[in-house]
Design an enzyme around this catalytic site. Structure first.
Site, short mmCIF file in Angstrom:
data_model
loop_
_atom_site.label_atom_id
_atom_site.label_comp_id
_atom_site.label_asym_id
_atom_site.label_seq_id
_atom_site.Cartn_x
_atom_site.Cartn_y
_atom_site.Cartn_z
CG ASN A 1 -0.39 -0.06 2.56
OD1 ASN A 1 0.75 -0.08 2.75
ND2 ASN A 1 -1.38 0.06 3.61
CG HIS B 1 4.82 3.29 8.15
ND1 HIS B 1 4.04 2.69 8.95
CD2 HIS B 1 5.49 4.33 8.99
CE1 HIS B 1 4.39 3.09 10.27
NE2 HIS B 1 5.11 4.06 10.17
P1 ATP Z 1 1.10 1.95 8.42
O1 ATP Z 1 1.35 1.44 9.63
O2 ATP Z 1 2.16 1.22 7.34
O3 ATP Z 1 1.29 3.55 8.08
P2 ATP Z 1 -1.45 1.74 8.81
O4 ATP Z 1 -1.15 2.20 9.94
O5 ATP Z 1 -2.50 2.07 7.92
O6 ATP Z 1 -0.43 1.56 7.93
P3 ATP Z 1 -1.50 -0.89 10.04
O7 ATP Z 1 -2.82 -1.56 10.77
O8 ATP Z 1 -0.73 -0.36 11.05
O9 ATP Z 1 -2.01 0.06 8.87
O10 ATP Z 1 -0.79 -1.93 9.32
C1 ATP Z 1 0.49 -2.00 9.13
C2 ATP Z 1 0.93 -2.39 7.66
O11 ATP Z 1 0.40 -3.82 7.71
C3 ATP Z 1 -0.28 -1.84 6.46
O12 ATP Z 1 0.26 -0.49 6.00
C4 ATP Z 1 0.00 -2.85 5.53
O13 ATP Z 1 0.93 -2.89 4.63
C5 ATP Z 1 0.04 -4.09 6.63
N1 ATP Z 1 -1.41 -4.95 6.69
C6 ATP Z 1 -2.24 -4.38 7.52
N2 ATP Z 1 -3.33 -5.17 7.26
C7 ATP Z 1 -2.98 -6.16 6.52
C8 ATP Z 1 -3.65 -7.25 5.80
N3 ATP Z 1 -5.05 -7.50 6.40
N4 ATP Z 1 -3.16 -7.93 5.09
C9 ATP Z 1 -1.84 -7.86 4.69
N5 ATP Z 1 -1.00 -6.69 5.05
C10 ATP Z 1 -1.71 -5.81 5.79
MG MG Z 2 0.19 1.59 11.64
#
Ligand code: ATP
Ligand code: MG
Length: 137
Positions: A112, A115
């Protein structure tokens, strides 16, 4: 004035999207005050994401983040943490608002593109994880 840690992830660096992503940050009033390209080892990626170690996607996430170089950066501005997360859009690009980085560029919920730190305390820790005091002015 606030600072936050941003990472341009391998799916985006691979597709030469660093400039387009940086333009969205700058257009939103975020200043890029530090930036470097690094290739994380699996151990380093695992340490950075240790908060997610019990989540089912942890192994996949660590492998992805260590697969190719990333661009790590410090963004500065008024409410930089919240503003950056607004510009990033929802974690899942299918749920991201129009014009956000993830809507325009992300490939999937895992790949995605970016971060961003989620709170002042994590921003401080994450900036210190990647940048020394000498690298920050
Ligand atoms: P980030 O921490 O990367 O800024 P975020 O805070 O939006 O993103 P988090 O819930 O902290 O999302 O998850 C961290 C990262 O883990 C996500 O950015 C994504 O790359 C990965 N991730 C989260 N959920 C999933 C999932 N269901 N399947 C695969 N990868 C996931
Ligand atoms: Mg996060």
């Amino acid at each position: 004035i606030e600072r936050t840690l941003s990472i341009i992830k391998p799916d985006a660096t691979r597709r030469n999207l660093t400039g387009k992503i940086n333009a969205k940050f700058e257009d939103a009033g975020l200043r890029i005050v530090a930036q470097k390209r690094i290739h994380l080892s699996p151990a380093q990626a695992g340490q950075f994401y240790v908060v997610h170690k019990d989540r089912p996607f942890y192994g996949e996430l660590v492998e992805f983040m260590a697969s190719e170089p990333v661009v790590v950066q410090v963004l500065e501005g008024e409410n930089a943490i919240a503003k950056n997360r607004e510009v990033m859009g929802a974690t899942n690009p299918a749920q991201a608002d129009a014009g956000t980085i993830r809507k325009d560029f992300a490939l999937s919920v895992g790949e995605n593109s970016v971060h961003g730190s989620d709170a002042p305390e994590t921003a401080k820790e994450e900036i210190a994880f990647f940048f020394s005091g000498l690298e920050l002015v």
